[in-house]
Design a protein around this motif. Structure first.
Motif, PDB file in Angstrom:
ATOM      1  N   HIS A 103      45.455  35.291  52.359  1.00  0.00           N
ATOM      2  CA  HIS A 103      45.041  36.654  52.383  1.00  0.00           C
ATOM      3  C   HIS A 103      46.004  37.454  51.490  1.00  0.00           C
ATOM      4  N   LEU A 104      46.289  36.892  50.192  1.00  0.00           N
ATOM      5  CA  LEU A 104      47.102  37.441  49.249  1.00  0.00           C
ATOM      6  C   LEU A 104      46.615  38.974  48.989  1.00  0.00           C
ATOM      7  N   VAL A 105      45.352  39.071  48.769  1.00  0.00           N
ATOM      8  CA  VAL A 105      44.650  40.313  48.288  1.00  0.00           C
ATOM      9  C   VAL A 105      44.455  41.549  49.561  1.00  0.00           C
ATOM     10  N   ALA A 106      44.473  40.758  50.669  1.00  0.00           N
ATOM     11  CA  ALA A 106      44.422  41.797  51.702  1.00  0.00           C
ATOM     12  C   ALA A 106      45.785  42.191  52.099  1.00  0.00           C
ATOM     13  N   GLY A 107      46.991  41.318  51.686  1.00  0.00           N
ATOM     14  CA  GLY A 107      48.379  41.609  51.913  1.00  0.00           C
ATOM     15  C   GLY A 107      48.688  42.583  50.781  1.00  0.00           C
ATOM     16  N   ALA A 108      48.197  42.744  49.657  1.00  0.00           N
ATOM     17  CA  ALA A 108      48.380  43.641  48.586  1.00  0.00           C
ATOM     18  C   ALA A 108      47.489  44.775  48.983  1.00  0.00           C
ATOM     19  N   LEU A 109      46.713  44.995  49.642  1.00  0.00           N
ATOM     20  CA  LEU A 109      46.006  46.087  50.269  1.00  0.00           C
ATOM     21  C   LEU A 109      46.740  47.019  51.407  1.00  0.00           C
TER      22      LEU A 109
END
Length: 355
Positions: free
Chosen positions: A336-342
Motif C-alpha cells: 500500500h505504498l501509494v495509499a501511504g503516500a496519500l
C-alpha cells in the motif's frame, strides 16, 4: 425623504466596494494628481526646463504605477534608462547625419544597452527614449537632454511623493482572488470524492484537463497576494490593516499548500487507481475513506465560520485513513505504498489547515 436618505448610504457603499476591488481607479487618481503637479512645477521652472513641461508628467506616471517601495527604485531605473537613450541619440546626432543608418545604429545600440542588469525592467525605455530624442531633439544642444532627463526625474520624485501620501493597499482584490482559488480547489476535491465513491477508474484525460484548468487560478491568486504584500511595505496605511494582511498571508499559505496537495492527490489517483491495474492504489476498501478525507478537506477550506472545528474534522479523517491503511496492510500483506503516500500528502494539508 426616508427613501433618499437610505439610498445615499447604499450608493456610497457600492462606490466604496468598487473602489477597493478595483485598484486601477486609485491608480488613475494618483497618476492624474502626480501628472498635474509635475506639469505645474515644470511650467514654473527656469529655461530650458519650462520649454519642455510635458516631460515631467511622464516621469510622474512612471513612478505612480509602482508600489511605494518599488516607486523610487523603479523611478531611478527609468530615469537612468531614459537618460542613457537620450545620450545615445545625442551622440548619434552629433556624429551622423539623419539617415536610415543613424536610426538603425541608435536602435541597435539602445537595445543592447536595454539588457543592462542595473536598469531592471526599465531597460525597455532606452530604445524608446533614444528614438524620441533622435526625432524631437535633432539639432538641439546638450541643454535639451538635460531638460529631458531633469524633468523626468522631477516628475518621478513628485509621483513617488504622491505614492507615499496616497498609497494603494489592494487587500480586497487579493481576497477575491483567494476566494476564487478556494472555490476551485473545493470543486476539485468534491469531484474527486464523487469519482472515488463510484466504482470504476478515474478518467485520466478529464483529470488532466482539470489540473491544467486550475493553474491560471493559482497564478492569479499568487500574483494578487504578491502585489498586496509588496504594497504593504513602506505603506502608511498598512499598520491600520495589519490584522487583515496577516490573516490574508496565513490564508494564502494554506491555500497554496492545499493547491499542491490537490495536484499530488489527483496525479497519484489517476495514475494508480486506474482500470487494468492489478496493484491499484486503494481498491474498494479504502476508496470511501479517502473520499471522506477529501470532502473534509474541502469543508475545512470552504467553511471559515467553523474554523478549528472543520480543521479538526479533517485531521480526524486523515487519522481514520491512516488507521485503515495500516489495517488493510496487515490483513492483505500488500505494501500500500501509494495509499501511504496519500496519507502523507493529506497530513501535510491537515497541518496547513490547522495553521
Amino acid at each position: 425623504m426616508t427613501g433618499a436618505g437610505t439610498t445615499r448610504p447604499r450608493v456610497v457603499a457600492v462606490v466604496h466596494r468598487a473602489w477597493v476591488l478595483h485598484p486601477r481607479w486609485s491608480l488613475a487618481v494618483r497618476g492624474a494628481v502626480a501628472a498635474g503637479l509635475a506639469w505645474a512645477v515644470a511650467v514654473l521652472a527656469p529655461a530650458p526646463f519650462s520649454e519642455y513641461p510635458f516631460y515631467a508628467p511622464l516621469g510622474a506616471v512612471v513612478a505612480t504605477t509602482a508600489t511605494p517601495v518599488r516607486s523610487l527604485r523603479e523611478s531611478l531605473q527609468t530615469v537612468g534608462a531614459l537618460l542613457l537613450g537620450a545620450l545615445i541619440a545625442l551622440v548619434a546626432d552629433v556624429v551622423l547625419a539623419p539617415s536610415v543608418l543613424a536610426v538603425a545604429l541608435v536602435v541597435g545600440v539602445a537595445l543592447l544597452c536595454a539588457g543592462w542588469r542595473v536598469l531592471g525592467g526599465a531597460g525597455v525605455w532606452v530604445a524608446n527614449s533614444a528614438i524620441f530624442v533622435l526625432v524631437l531633439g535633432q539639432g538641439e544642444d546638450a541643454s535639451y537632454v538635460a531638460a529631458f532627463a531633469g524633468l523626468i526625474l522631477v516628475g518621478a520624485l513628485i509621483g513617488t511623493g504622491v505614492n507615499l501620501l496616497l498609497p494603494s493597499l489592494p487587500l480586497a482584490p487579493s481576497d477575491v482572488a483567494l476566494d476564487a482559488l478556494r472555490d476551485a480547489l473545493t470543486d476539485q476535491l468534491d469531484a474527486l470524492a464523487d469519482g472515488l465513491e463510484h466504482e470504476g477508474a478515474l478518467d485520466a484525460d478529464e483529470w488532466e484537463r482539470r489540473r491544467e484548468a486550475l493553474f491560471p487560478t493559482i497564478e492569479r491568486a499568487r500574483r494578487a497576494v504578491d502585489v498586496a504584500r509588496e504594497s504593504s511595505r513602506g505603506n502608511m496605511r498598512a499598520h491600520r490593516h495589519s490584522a487583515w494582511a496577516s490573516s490574508q498571508g496565513r490564508r494564502a499559505r494554506t491555500l497554496g499548500t492545499a493547491a499542491g496537495v490537490v495536484d499530488e492527490v489527483v496525479r497519484l489517483l489517476v495514475d494508480w487507481e486506474a482500470a487494468g491495474r492489478d496493484d491499484v492504489a486503494l481498491g474498494p476498501p479504502l476508496r470511501p475513506v479517502v473520499a471522506r478525507a477529501l470532502r473534509a478537506l474541502a469543508a475545512a477550506l470552504q467553511d471559515t465560520t467553523e474554523g478549528d472545528e472543520a480543521a479538526g474534522r479533517f485531521a480526524a479523517a486523515v487519522d481514520d485513513l491512516r488507521a485503515e491503511v495500516r489495517d488493510s496492510r496487515d490483513r492483505s500483506g500488500d505494501d500500500h505504498l501509494v495509499a501511504g503516500a496519500l496519507v502523507v500528502v493529506l497530513g501535510r494539508a491537515a497541518e496547513a489547515v490547522a495553521g
